[in-house]
Design a protein around this motif. Structure first.
Motif, PDB file in Angstrom:
ATOM      1  N   GLU A 136       0.807  -1.210   0.000  1.00 21.13           N
ATOM      2  CA  GLU A 136       0.000   0.000   0.000  1.00 21.13           C
ATOM      3  C   GLU A 136       0.847   1.270   0.000  1.00 21.13           C
ATOM      4  OE1 GLU A 136      -3.306   2.135   2.929  1.00 21.13           O
ATOM      5  OE2 GLU A 136      -2.616   0.087   3.319  1.00 21.13           O
TER       6      GLU A 136
ATOM      7  N   SER B 238      -2.764  -6.072  -1.592  1.00 21.72           N
ATOM      8  CA  SER B 238      -3.623  -6.095  -0.401  1.00 21.72           C
ATOM      9  C   SER B 238      -4.786  -5.141  -0.615  1.00 21.72           C
ATOM     10  CB  SER B 238      -2.817  -5.654   0.821  1.00 21.72           C
ATOM     11  OG  SER B 238      -2.424  -4.288   0.663  1.00 21.72           O
ATOM     12  N   LEU B 239      -5.796  -5.224   0.244  1.00 22.95           N
ATOM     13  CA  LEU B 239      -6.944  -4.332   0.113  1.00 22.95           C
ATOM     14  C   LEU B 239      -6.507  -2.872   0.220  1.00 22.95           C
ATOM     15  CD1 LEU B 239      -9.957  -3.946  -0.234  1.00 22.95           C
ATOM     16  CD2 LEU B 239     -10.236  -4.230   2.249  1.00 22.95           C
TER      17      LEU B 239
ATOM     18  N   GLN C  70      -4.983  -1.953  -3.053  1.00 24.15           N
ATOM     19  CA  GLN C  70      -6.044  -1.788  -4.046  1.00 24.15           C
ATOM     20  C   GLN C  70      -6.759  -0.447  -3.869  1.00 24.15           C
ATOM     21  OE1 GLN C  70      -8.581  -5.194  -3.633  1.00 24.15           O
ATOM     22  NE2 GLN C  70      -6.997  -6.650  -4.281  1.00 24.15           N
ATOM     23  N   HIS C  71      -6.998  -0.115  -2.615  1.00 22.35           N
ATOM     24  CA  HIS C  71      -7.632   1.183  -2.301  1.00 22.35           C
ATOM     25  C   HIS C  71      -6.790   2.334  -2.875  1.00 22.35           C
ATOM     26  CE1 HIS C  71      -9.704   3.768   1.042  1.00 22.35           C
ATOM     27  NE2 HIS C  71      -9.506   4.467  -0.055  1.00 22.35           N
TER      28      HIS C  71
ATOM     29  N   MET D   9     -14.152  -5.023  -6.636  1.00 17.00           N
ATOM     30  CA  MET D   9     -13.770  -4.273  -5.433  1.00 17.00           C
ATOM     31  C   MET D   9     -14.979  -3.587  -4.785  1.00 17.00           C
ATOM     32  SD  MET D   9     -10.639  -1.548  -5.283  1.00 17.00           S
ATOM     33  CE  MET D   9     -10.341  -0.573  -3.822  1.00 17.00           C
TER      34      MET D   9
ATOM     35  N   ALA E 299     -15.869  -5.021  -1.505  1.00 16.39           N
ATOM     36  CA  ALA E 299     -14.850  -5.006  -0.443  1.00 16.39           C
ATOM     37  C   ALA E 299     -15.480  -4.864   0.939  1.00 16.39           C
ATOM     38  CB  ALA E 299     -13.867  -3.865  -0.685  1.00 16.39           C
ATOM     39  N   LYS E 300     -14.728  -5.293   1.951  1.00 21.89           N
ATOM     40  CA  LYS E 300     -15.250  -5.284   3.324  1.00 21.89           C
ATOM     41  C   LYS E 300     -15.277  -3.895   3.943  1.00 21.89           C
ATOM     42  CE  LYS E 300     -13.896 -10.043   4.340  1.00 21.89           C
ATOM     43  NZ  LYS E 300     -13.071 -10.936   5.203  1.00 21.89           N
ATOM     44  N   THR E 301     -14.420  -2.994   3.473  1.00 29.34           N
ATOM     45  CA  THR E 301     -14.355  -1.671   4.105  1.00 29.34           C
ATOM     46  C   THR E 301     -15.124  -0.631   3.290  1.00 29.34           C
ATOM     47  OG1 THR E 301     -12.340  -1.008   2.933  1.00 29.34           O
ATOM     48  CG2 THR E 301     -12.060  -2.213   5.001  1.00 29.34           C
TER      49      THR E 301
ATOM     50  N   ALA F  56     -12.861   1.391   0.790  1.00 27.87           N
ATOM     51  CA  ALA F  56     -12.503   0.701  -0.455  1.00 27.87           C
ATOM     52  C   ALA F  56     -13.684   0.666  -1.414  1.00 27.87           C
ATOM     53  CB  ALA F  56     -12.021  -0.717  -0.142  1.00 27.87           C
TER      54      ALA F  56
END
Length: 559
Positions: free
Chosen positions: A377, A412-413, A416-417, A448, A451-453, A456
């Motif tokens: 990141e 990683s997420l 990706q963010h 995406m 995504a969990k967040t 994101a």
């Protein structure tokens, strides 16, 4: 062996009571002899004043119920007796004027005065540390052979020996303290006091390199425990640690750097490290240190760069070029990651620092680092910060777009963010949006959206919405079976869902397609849009009307 005017003492088998009696007998003799001396009046006046304090200190020791059971107390009483004997001998030489020369005698008297100071201080410390009340090791020689876990009482004695006694005893105490900390550091932390910290900090500047190495090993463990950073700093640990980073042995340099790494996690301490001149030694370790020291130094500098007001100081010390070099040639992956984080911090808001990173070739190095199997990141974030300073043509020629696709696929997420944010910044023209759309990133951005967040999902929706303004990209979005369902889910009216405005925008662009409109309705978009219209969310009412008109047409057509 001698340190601070103290001579090593071998403890004889006499009891503490006998040594106390001997010292008490010698005090009046030493005072009488000292008062007879006519020469060197200033020095002897000082020595006499210190000798006059001895009876009360000896009385304090003898009044403690456990004084006779403590090895340290016996050693201290023997040291006092030896110093008193020395005072008597020097007084006799001065009375008889049988000394070799004035300068030599002046030096001997100054040394005697120093020993008396230490004796008086150490007698006080024996009471102050509370060690007299503990069950302790039978003698200093037992320290060398002790290999078992030290009980609390013995750890107290080890800590007391850091403040009291001769150099070799301190050396052995450090060995045992290191062993005790390896076995269970909590046992040490329970009894550790501020005075012990102060004693350790003083030993960092001992004349013996072995003492310095072992002391910094103990301090490193204390710093890593996270239990006494404030004590360490308030007792002045930073300057000697920085000196060890600069000119210590390999072990000393490594342990000092790791200590600074842990301490620099506090913004206040990070400022102090910069203020004490710690930046340049850390930079030098990044250039020339071994793998562990290099990684610790890079992490420390990364921690320093997180403090906005010191970033310009870091740049003036040459940190940018060093961090870029670490990205290219760092020994460990950790060093490269810390370098990328440091560059991300430095380029957050300062335009001058951004330009410096670009001019030093930072973009090429960041892109090369991103090519790894697990893009991080921090590197993507640093690139995102720099995009606005570089022309689109240059970014394309350097291969930025395929790297962003690689990150969306494998990173990683968090990475990706950062990549999706970079795409949003990059897509300022239709031509660039077409290039990005052709790269194959649209299906990855659509995925995406799940995504969990919240963050994101929001940035993915923003990127898809921006790309979908171009017709050929819009066709790509429509082709993906997950695009409409995922976007409809992002119409959730809850306050936590920050992606809804971008979802509305993107669904509005897709609503020209009958198929997409049917899908939106079937996945419950109308119910969401009614709530969003009541909340006056921009675009919600217009999209709702479009979907409801289509729904009515279908109903009439069926009739």
């Amino acid at each position: 062996m001698v340190e601070d005017g103290r001579t090593d003492v071998l403890v004889e088998p006499e009891s503490a009571e006998k040594w106390l009696a001997r010292a008490q007998e010698l005090v009046p003799v030493a005072l009488d002899k000292a008062r007879e001396v006519k020469g060197f009046p200033v020095r002897w006046k000082t020595i006499i004043s210190k000798l006059e304090q001895a009876p009360s200190r000896l009385s304090d020791l003898s009044s403690h119920p456990c004084f006779s059971k403590n090895a340290l107390c016996k050693e201290q009483l023997q040291s006092v007796s030896n110093t008193l004997n020395e005072a008597i001998e020097l007084a006799e030489l001065c009375v008889q004027e049988k000394y070799e020369g004035k300068l030599r005698m002046q030096s001997d008297l100054d040394a005697l005065s120093g020993k008396l100071d230490l004796n008086l201080r150490d007698c006080g410390l024996l009471i102050k540390t509370g060690v007299l009340g503990e069950v302790t090791l039978p003698s200093s020689s037992a320290i060398a052979s002790s290999s078992s876990v030290e009980p609390e009482s013995n750890i107290r004695e080890l800590l007391a020996r850091l403040q009291i006694g001769h150099l070799e005893a301190k050396h052995k105490a450090l060995d045992c303290l290191i062993d005790a900390m390896r076995e269970n550091i909590k046992n040490v932390l329970v009894v550790l006091g501020r005075s012990n910290i102060a004693a350790l900090v003083q030993l960092l500047t001992a004349t013996s390199p072995r003492i310095r190495e072992k002391t910094v090993t103990v301090i490193c463990s204390l710093a890593e425990s996270g239990s006494c950073e404030n004590w360490l700093v308030s007792e002045g640990v930073l300057p000697p640690l920085i000196r060890l980073v600069e000119s210590g042995s390999a072990v000393g340099k490594e342990k000092a750097t790791i200590s600074l790494q842990r301490l620099s996690m506090s913004a206040e301490i990070a400022r102090s490290i910069v203020g004490h001149g710690g930046v340049q030694p850390l930079i030098e370790v990044c250039r020339t240190g071994d793998s562990v020291s290099q990684a610790a130094a890079a992490c420390t500098l990364k921690n320093l760069s997180a403090v906005p007001e010191v970033r310009q100081n870091l740049a003036e010390e040459g940190i940018i070029k060093v961090m870029i070099n670490l990205l290219d040639c760092g020994i460990l992956l950790g060093s490269k990651e810390y370098a990328a984080e440091c560059l991300q911090n430095l380029t957050l808001s300062n335009e001058n620092l951004k330009r410096s990173v670009v001019s030093e070739g930072g973009i090429r190095s960041l892109l090369a680092y991103i090519d790894g199997p697990l893009p991080q990141e921090s590197a993507v974030g640093a690139l995102r910060n720099l995009i606005s300073l570089v022309s689109v043509d240059v970014l394309v020629s350097l291969g930025l777009i395929p790297r962003l696709v690689h990150i969306l696929r494998s990173g990683s997420l968090g990475a990706q963010h950062a990549a999706a944010l970079a795409i949003c910044r990059l897509c300022s023209s239709s031509e660039m949006k077409k290039l990005v759309g052709e790269s194959g990133c649209i299906p990855l951005l659509v995925k995406m959206l799940e995504a969990k967040t919240n963050g994101a999902r929001e940035v993915a929706a923003q990127a898809v919405s921006s790309l979908a303004t171009v017709s050929q990209n819009r066709r790509e979005v429509k082709k993906d079976n997950k695009s409409v369902p995922n976007l409809v889910q992002l119409l959730d009216p809850s306050a936590q869902n920050t992606a809804k405005k971008y979802a509305i925008s993107c669904l509005g662009l897709l609503s020209s397609s009958k198929k997409c409109k049917k899908l939106m309705v079937s996945y419950g978009a109308i119910g969401y849009l009614k709530k969003l219209s009541e909340m006056d969310i921009p675009g919600a009412k217009k999209l709702l009307e479009r979907l409801e008109r289509g729904k009515l047409r279908r109903l009439f057509s069926r009739k």
